[in-house]
Design an enzyme around this catalytic site. Structure first.
Site, PDB file in Angstrom:
ATOM      1  N   GLY A  95       4.604  37.517 -40.300  1.00 34.38           N
ATOM      2  CA  GLY A  95       4.968  36.380 -39.593  1.00 34.38           C
ATOM      3  C   GLY A  95       5.128  35.139 -40.749  1.00 34.38           C
ATOM      4  N   ASP A 104     -10.115  33.942 -26.004  1.00 33.92           N
ATOM      5  CA  ASP A 104      -8.956  34.858 -25.600  1.00 33.92           C
ATOM      6  C   ASP A 104      -9.486  36.334 -25.274  1.00 33.92           C
ATOM      7  OD1 ASP A 104      -6.457  35.314 -25.416  1.00 33.92           O
ATOM      8  OD2 ASP A 104      -5.815  35.817 -27.609  1.00 33.92           O
ATOM      9  N   ALA A 162       1.296  35.505 -42.712  1.00 28.50           N
ATOM     10  CA  ALA A 162       0.663  36.595 -43.301  1.00 28.50           C
ATOM     11  C   ALA A 162       1.365  37.822 -43.120  1.00 28.50           C
ATOM     12  CB  ALA A 162      -0.664  36.803 -42.625  1.00 28.50           C
ATOM     13  N   LYS A 183      -4.509  42.367 -43.783  1.00 28.66           N
ATOM     14  CA  LYS A 183      -4.029  41.253 -43.744  1.00 28.66           C
ATOM     15  C   LYS A 183      -4.058  40.286 -44.822  1.00 28.66           C
ATOM     16  CE  LYS A 183      -3.847  37.263 -40.721  1.00 28.66           C
ATOM     17  NZ  LYS A 183      -4.500  36.470 -39.392  1.00 28.66           N
ATOM     18  N   LEU A 225       3.293  46.996 -41.837  1.00 28.13           N
ATOM     19  CA  LEU A 225       2.960  46.770 -40.349  1.00 28.13           C
ATOM     20  C   LEU A 225       3.865  45.757 -39.974  1.00 28.13           C
ATOM     21  CD1 LEU A 225      -0.572  47.912 -39.830  1.00 28.13           C
ATOM     22  CD2 LEU A 225       1.231  49.491 -39.959  1.00 28.13           C
TER      23      LEU A 225
END
Length: 531
Positions: A32, A158, A35, A55, A29
């Protein structure tokens, strides 16, 4: 899931093993500096498969203890969360391969729902239903305890429309605990650094003092915007911080005169600048919303929201399902000439959305994968390492925060050339391509000033220094003659972020005493005195 023309196809890399025999990777998918994220099939028995999101920490990062610790902090908290309104983590594993297996969702983030042309038809009560359900998951996280009953003190930090996901059956999921604060974290947030999206921060969070009530404020902003149909805090980041700290929050009724006064009062209390005047818990705010729904008629059900969502995004849902099926078939029948992990796939990847901490959203096949949750970064110049979840707004101290909020920032010098690898190749589907991410701002100082700053062996300038750099993590070395070198690892996890950091250099030997200006050093004793 996103409209046609926003697709980007990326198969898993050749020879890239899945994290354990239980999982077969269908498609990569994205990824970075830290990961990679995959769509995968989890097999518990022959013929019994389940779609999951994997992940996985990159192999080269396993040699960096701090990165492994950050990854495990995220995994440690995610593994504890088990609530219908929180994204589910199935498994954390791997000694040689650190990975997190997460819930596969099918639906849309609230940010996408708000942008839909049909959003106005959803109605106030449906928006209240969504936020009330999200508050249920948020309160659960706030109340989470360790195994011995000790509160973990979780603060999400967040909460935003990008991190609230609504599935096609109307279930609301709170996602992205990547910057959450909890007592079980082994890596602590550095003093003077704050995390989150500027336009959803409570005033106390801007000043680095966030508790659970800061999340309540953010949820109040989410509801204000959903009902008003526009953003609450707008402008450049410094302007947004000034509004959050000093300007009164306009009542919802000032932009929507016809809104129900009871709902107007609930939202106004949720976004009170003074934490003591705000709802003290997410549960308290949820009770107020549930009471409003009960007083104004039969409360809308999650399936009512789900049916609206299915109708509004029918085309995108069908397209994504086709891509999911293609990825599954590729995983089940890989080409004979290719390694088992090199599988054909179609991945949904929209352009980034930037919100202060500016979470960048991506989409997983059949499920919106929040990229900050999964540690994704837009392809581009890659620093030595990147922090997932990204985004940290750094303010060195309260005084700096207030000063920045009162004046526009000084012009920054051009970004220095960065030693980075070219972006990984991808096969676009449709006419759109992925733009490079906007820069984040970094200001560095040293004591004493005038230290040379370098990154990757390349000089950047001398302190004090302001830089505009791509999001990521940077290991900066500070050097000055007569002082020992100092290294700071500084995270710039998102476009638009601002961080100010300072390095203290230690002298390697006693510094020579300098004579007063214009007066030569004394070489003979004064008359009448014995030396």
């Amino acid at each position: 899931m996103f409209p046609p023309g926003h697709l980007n196809v990326t198969p898993p890399p050749p020879g890239d093993p899945a994290p354990g025999e239980k999982y077969r990777l269908c498609a990569r998918l994205g990824g970075g500096g830290q990961a990679d994220v995959f769509l995968a099939l989890a097999s518990s028995a022959p013929g019994i498969n389940k779609l999951v999101v994997i992940k996985r920490l990159r192999p080269e990062m396993l040699a960096q203890p701090e990165l492994v610790a950050m990854f495990l902090d995220e995994a440690r908290l995610a593994a504890r969360l088990n609530h219908p309104n929180v994204v589910q983590t199935y498994e954390v594993g791997g000694a040689d391969t650190r990975f997190i297996a997460m819930e596969y969702l099918e639906g849309q983030p609230l940010s996408r729902i708000r942008q839909s042309p049909a959003a106005a038809s959803l109605g106030d009560r449906a928006w209240v239903r969504v936020v009330a359900d999200a508050l249920s998951g948020l309160h659960y996280a706030h109340e989470l305890c360790d195994f011995d009953g000790t509160p973990l003190g979780v603060v999400h930090r967040d909460v935003s429309p990008h991190n609230l996901f609504v599935t096609y059956d109307g279930q609301v999921k709170l996602v992205d605990f990547g910057v959450a604060k909890a007592s079980l974290n082994s890596v602590r947030t550095q003093a003077g650094a704050i995390k989150g999206k500027a336009s959803y921060m409570a005033p106390e969070q801007v000043l680095g003092r966030a508790d659970r009530r800061a999340d309540v404020f953010a949820m109040g902003v989410v509801l204000w915007e959903a009902l008003a149909g526009r953003k609450l805090f707008t402008g450049e980041m410094i302007r947004v911080l000034h509004k959050v700290l000093y300007e009164p929050v306009p009542h919802l009724s000032s932009v929507r005169p016809g809104v129900d006064p009871r709902l107007d009062a609930i939202v106004a209390r949720a976004v009170e600048k003074d934490p003591a005047a705000r709802y003290q818990t997410a549960h308290e705010m949820r009770d107020a919303l549930e009471a409003y729904l009960a007083e104004t008629g039969s409360p809308p059900r999650p399936e009512d929201v789900g049916r609206w969502l299915q109708s509004a995004f029918a085309g995108e849902r069908e397209q994504t399902r086709r891509h999911v099926q293609a990825a599954i078939e590729g995983a089940s029948h890989p080409p004979a000439s290719a390694p088992s992990s090199l599988l054909p796939a179609s991945i949904t990847y929209p352009p980034p959305s930037h919100e202060g901490r500016a979470s960048t959203s991506g989409s997983q096949l059949g499920v919106h994968v929040h990229r900050s949750t999964l540690g994704l970064r837009r392809p581009g110049p890659r620093p030595p390492r990147t922090l997932p979840a990204a985004f940290t707004l750094g303010l060195a101290a309260v005084g700096v925060a207030l000063a920045l909020a009162r004046r526009p920032p000084p012009p920054a010098p051009a970004a220095p050339p960065a030693p980075a690898a070219p972006p990984p190749p991808s096969t676009p589907v449709g006419a759109l391509t992925t733009p490079a991410p906007p820069a984040a701002s970094l200001e560095v100082h040293s004591a004493p000033p005038g230290a040379a700053v370098s990154w990757g062996g390349k000089p950047l300038g001398t302190t004090p220094l302001k830089l505009e750099l791509p999001p990521g993590s940077y290991s900066l070395r500070f050097s000055k003659e007569g002082y020992g070198d100092e290294t700071l690892v500084i995270d710039l996890p998102a476009p638009g972020a601002f961080i100010s950091r300072s390095a203290s250099l230690r002298p390697t030997a006693a510094a020579p005493t300098s004579a007063a200006p214009g007066r030569p050093p004394r070489t003979t004793p004064r008359p009448g005195r014995t030396p």
